[in-house]
Design an enzyme around this catalytic site. Structure first.
Site, mmCIF file in Angstrom:
data_model
loop_
_atom_site.group_PDB
_atom_site.id
_atom_site.type_symbol
_atom_site.label_atom_id
_atom_site.label_comp_id
_atom_site.label_asym_id
_atom_site.label_seq_id
_atom_site.Cartn_x
_atom_site.Cartn_y
_atom_site.Cartn_z
ATOM 1 N N GLY A 219 21.514 32.189 14.439
ATOM 2 C CA GLY A 219 20.273 33.082 14.246
ATOM 3 C C GLY A 219 19.229 32.955 15.197
ATOM 4 O O GLY A 219 19.414 32.687 16.415
ATOM 5 N N SER A 220 17.842 33.014 14.596
ATOM 6 C CA SER A 220 16.783 32.920 15.703
ATOM 7 C C SER A 220 16.602 31.764 16.135
ATOM 8 O O SER A 220 16.794 30.390 15.324
ATOM 9 C CB SER A 220 15.766 33.517 15.202
ATOM 10 O OG SER A 220 15.286 32.737 13.958
ATOM 11 N N THR A 221 15.887 31.407 17.306
ATOM 12 C CA THR A 221 15.262 30.128 17.686
ATOM 13 C C THR A 221 14.548 29.477 16.545
ATOM 14 O O THR A 221 14.522 28.288 16.292
ATOM 15 C CB THR A 221 14.833 30.257 19.072
ATOM 16 O OG1 THR A 221 15.599 30.952 19.721
ATOM 17 C CG2 THR A 221 14.204 28.988 19.399
ATOM 18 N N THR A 223 14.403 29.805 13.419
ATOM 19 C CA THR A 223 15.133 29.324 12.135
ATOM 20 C C THR A 223 15.809 27.986 12.670
ATOM 21 O O THR A 223 15.912 26.980 11.898
ATOM 22 C CB THR A 223 15.867 30.188 11.576
ATOM 23 O OG1 THR A 223 15.114 31.597 11.197
ATOM 24 C CG2 THR A 223 16.611 29.961 10.428
ATOM 25 N N GLY A 224 16.457 28.022 13.962
ATOM 26 C CA GLY A 224 17.024 26.922 14.335
ATOM 27 C C GLY A 224 16.162 25.642 14.402
ATOM 28 O O GLY A 224 16.695 24.720 14.202
ATOM 29 N N GLU A 241 23.347 28.138 17.548
ATOM 30 C CA GLU A 241 23.423 29.304 18.459
ATOM 31 C C GLU A 241 22.546 30.053 18.159
ATOM 32 O O GLU A 241 22.276 30.664 17.043
ATOM 33 C CB GLU A 241 24.915 30.075 18.011
ATOM 34 C CG GLU A 241 26.269 29.353 18.490
ATOM 35 C CD GLU A 241 26.502 29.039 19.995
ATOM 36 O OE1 GLU A 241 25.616 29.528 20.694
ATOM 37 O OE2 GLU A 241 27.363 28.204 20.117
ATOM 38 N N CYS A 275 23.778 38.883 20.388
ATOM 39 C CA CYS A 275 23.061 37.437 21.083
ATOM 40 C C CYS A 275 23.325 37.626 22.599
ATOM 41 O O CYS A 275 22.078 37.550 23.138
ATOM 42 C CB CYS A 275 23.518 36.360 20.461
ATOM 43 S SG CYS A 275 25.205 36.053 20.461
HETATM 44 P P1 NAD Z 1 17.285 34.710 11.398
HETATM 45 O O1 NAD Z 1 17.066 33.225 11.981
HETATM 46 O O2 NAD Z 1 16.047 35.430 10.831
HETATM 47 O O3 NAD Z 1 18.257 34.393 10.151
HETATM 48 C C1 NAD Z 1 19.677 33.854 10.443
HETATM 49 C C2 NAD Z 1 19.901 33.010 8.966
HETATM 50 O O4 NAD Z 1 18.951 31.922 8.678
HETATM 51 C C3 NAD Z 1 19.824 33.993 7.741
HETATM 52 O O5 NAD Z 1 20.834 33.785 6.877
HETATM 53 C C4 NAD Z 1 18.765 33.474 6.929
HETATM 54 O O6 NAD Z 1 18.639 33.759 5.535
HETATM 55 C C5 NAD Z 1 18.706 32.077 7.268
HETATM 56 N N1 NAD Z 1 17.483 31.502 7.334
HETATM 57 C C6 NAD Z 1 16.251 31.779 7.329
HETATM 58 N N2 NAD Z 1 15.131 30.773 7.163
HETATM 59 C C7 NAD Z 1 15.896 29.541 6.889
HETATM 60 C C8 NAD Z 1 15.693 28.473 6.847
HETATM 61 N N3 NAD Z 1 14.281 27.950 6.578
HETATM 62 N N4 NAD Z 1 16.367 27.382 6.796
HETATM 63 C C9 NAD Z 1 17.826 27.781 6.746
HETATM 64 N N5 NAD Z 1 17.964 29.143 7.109
HETATM 65 C C10 NAD Z 1 17.399 30.068 6.915
HETATM 66 O O7 NAD Z 1 18.069 35.412 12.465
HETATM 67 P P2 NAD Z 1 18.636 37.023 12.416
HETATM 68 O O8 NAD Z 1 17.634 37.946 12.459
HETATM 69 O O9 NAD Z 1 19.534 37.279 11.231
HETATM 70 O O10 NAD Z 1 19.567 37.235 13.632
HETATM 71 C C11 NAD Z 1 18.985 37.419 14.832
HETATM 72 C C12 NAD Z 1 19.106 36.461 15.969
HETATM 73 O O11 NAD Z 1 20.091 35.741 15.974
HETATM 74 C C13 NAD Z 1 18.529 36.731 17.415
HETATM 75 O O12 NAD Z 1 17.657 36.103 17.770
HETATM 76 C C14 NAD Z 1 19.827 36.651 17.912
HETATM 77 O O13 NAD Z 1 19.864 36.496 19.521
HETATM 78 C C15 NAD Z 1 20.354 35.424 17.237
HETATM 79 N N6 NAD Z 1 22.110 35.242 17.319
HETATM 80 C C16 NAD Z 1 22.474 34.311 18.138
HETATM 81 C C17 NAD Z 1 23.891 34.481 18.458
HETATM 82 C C18 NAD Z 1 24.263 33.115 19.309
HETATM 83 O O14 NAD Z 1 25.543 33.018 19.101
HETATM 84 N N7 NAD Z 1 23.521 32.538 19.953
HETATM 85 C C19 NAD Z 1 24.576 35.319 17.609
HETATM 86 C C20 NAD Z 1 23.989 36.256 16.943
HETATM 87 C C21 NAD Z 1 22.711 36.239 16.664
#
Ligand code: NAD
Length: 467
Positions: A219-221, A223-224, A241, A275
């Protein structure tokens, strides 16, 4: 074989949260939303189930994974139909059917990777062996862009290595992941794979849970970073990731007509919501106009529309927030004097979160459309005179997921590739992932690797035995 109607009915609840098709606004179904008590209950089941699952041999677990892949194969069309409605991605092109096929491919590949114990020392001083043992319960938290495929990237190696898995899908695409789990569980033993649909608070509950031993997050940086902080308390292992803003550098020796299609799809795969898609393209002045025009022509001619219509290969953005990010970035570029060669004008009368495939030229490195991940169908093309300058621009952002070099000269391309700071650099392609080849980001694009034998090792604990 599971039909689309049966599968959707199996994952839809009457009193759940409604999920709508981003192309039409029509109701797809209602999803269950989990509570933190549900997370606790799932973890208790997973911990119990993991004991016998972890005690199986690799060959036995591989057999289960192949049977799960058979189940995906038998239900592939039903799965694709759910993706087409919930994510909005078209059935054809590198989209919904492709995603269902990738789920099967990744399951089979992860079943078959050889992972032998490594004999490190075997001499008169003794014998040391490195082996990989299960971690326990893996919490897998995912995004909405490739919800099934990314879930499989997380669950397939985790299960293979003897862990139980709890998936927390994105709140935008909960039905797709529940449907996938329902299909996989036709083949897997009870309790080793569960799903807890919910919002970010449920993701947080998973990443803070004391009985979850490893987090796989995509997901996003931002949240990571939150997950890394949550994981610190129990020293949970993490694989992250995260976001990217992949650069592609074109060299002046390419044949534009031959390469334009591949460059286009490197950027517009899944309507740009990928991504490791090409998100900023650096092109030498000598072929700049020719390539801009070629890409604009493809963008204008590529059919975009509802996911379930067979003719489309580009779809809507998955949600309103993402549509606004793309629209705002293009608008800002326009105000700063960039040229919108094609696209850039969403049809306000159209329902759904559509944004046309957009090519932006005469844009400079400092523009927000270049600096910020757009995650959608708008490609900025930056002109360069000096290759060293282009490489510097490519490397100067805080992220480093993928990158690419486009050239007819393999040696020159490799030289440039070696200077790019990214987890992967492709030559004459972009975003072509392979289950056998490790994939991961550097800088703020993540930590750890997925895929291949390296990926298996990251969902296991290294254990050294010395005698
Ligand atoms: P996001 O970070 O908003 O959400 C991802 C997940 O995290 C969701 O399931 C969400 O409910 C959960 N989440 C939110 N807050 C949280 C917390 N505090 N603790 C734990 N989990 C939490 O990301 P998104 O908008 O769903 O995805 C888009 C982003 O993901 C883009 O930046 C994209 O580049 C990245 N992405 C990366 C890869 C990769 O392999 N590197 C692949 C796909 C997407």
């Amino acid at each position: 074989m599971t039909t689309f109607d049966n599968l959707l009915a199996a994952v839809t609840v009457t009193d759940g949260q409604p999920v709508h098709d981003p192309a039409t606004g029509e109701l797809v179904g209602n999803t269950k939303m989990s509570s933190t008590d549900d997370v606790d209950a799932a973890v208790a089941i997973a911990s119990q189930a993991q004991k016998s699952w972890g005690a199986l041999s690799h060959a036995e677990r591989a057999d289960y994974l192949h049977k799960a892949a058979d189940a995906v194969n038998a239900s592939a069309e039903a799965l694709a139909q759910i993706l087409a409605r919930e994510v909005g991605k078209p059935l054809n092109g590198p989209n919904a059917r492709f995603e269902a096929g990738a789920c099967e491919a990744w399951l089979r590949a992860n079943a078959d990777f050889p992972l032998e114990d490594e004999v490190l020392v075997d001499d008169e001083s003794g014998k040391s062996v490195l082996s990989y043992v299960p971690i326990g319960v893996v919490g897998a938290i995912g995004p909405w862009n490739w919800p099934m495929m990314i879930s499989v990237w997380q669950l397939a190696p985790s299960l293979r290595m003897g862990n139980a898995v709890i998936l927390k899908p994105s709140e935008h695409t909960p039905l797709s992941v529940q449907a996938l789990v329902a299909v996989l569980n036709q083949a897997l033993p009870e309790g080793v794979l569960q799903v807890v649909p919910g919002e970010g608070d449920i993701g947080q509950a998973v990443s803070e849970h004391p009985d979850i031993d490893k987090i796989m997050f995509t997901g996003s940086t931002k949240t990571g970073q939150a997950i890394m902080r949550s994981a610190a308390a129990d020293m949970k292992r993490v694989t992250l990731e995260l976001g990217g803003n992949d650069a592609g550098i074109v060299l002046e020796d390419i044949n534009v007509a031959d390469m334009a299609q591949d460059i286009f799809w490197g950027a517009f795969i899944n309507t740009g919501q990928t991504c490791a898609a090409l998100k900023r393209l650096y092109v030498p002045a000598s072929i700049y106009d020719e390539l801009v025009q070629a890409l604009a022509k493809i963008a204008a001619e590529t059919p975009m529309g509802q996911g379930v219509s067979e003719e489309n290969v580009l779809g809507p953005l998955q949600n309103a927030a993402q549509q606004k990010i793309v629209a705002d970035l293009v608008e800002e570029a326009r105000k700063d004097g960039a040229t919108i060669v094609t696209g850039g004008n969403p049809d306000d009368h159209q329902t759904g979160y559509f944004y046309p495939a957009t090519i932006v030229s005469d844009i400079d490195q400092k523009n927000p459309l270049v600096q910020i991940e757009q995650f959608g169908p708008a490609l900025p093309i930056i002109k360069y005179d000096d290759l060293d300058q282009a490489i510097e621009w490519a490397n100067e952002l805080e992220v480093g997921l993928g990158s690419s070099v486009w050239s007819s000269d393999a040696d020159r391309a490799r030289e440039v590739a070696n200077r790019l700071i990214a987890g992967t650099t492709w030559i004459n392609k972009h975003g072509a992932v392979d289950p056998r080849v490790p994939f991961g980001g550097v800088k703020k694009s993540g930590m750890g690797l997925e895929f291949g034998v390296e990926g298996l090792k990251q969902v296991a604990l290294p254990k050294v035995t010395t005698l």
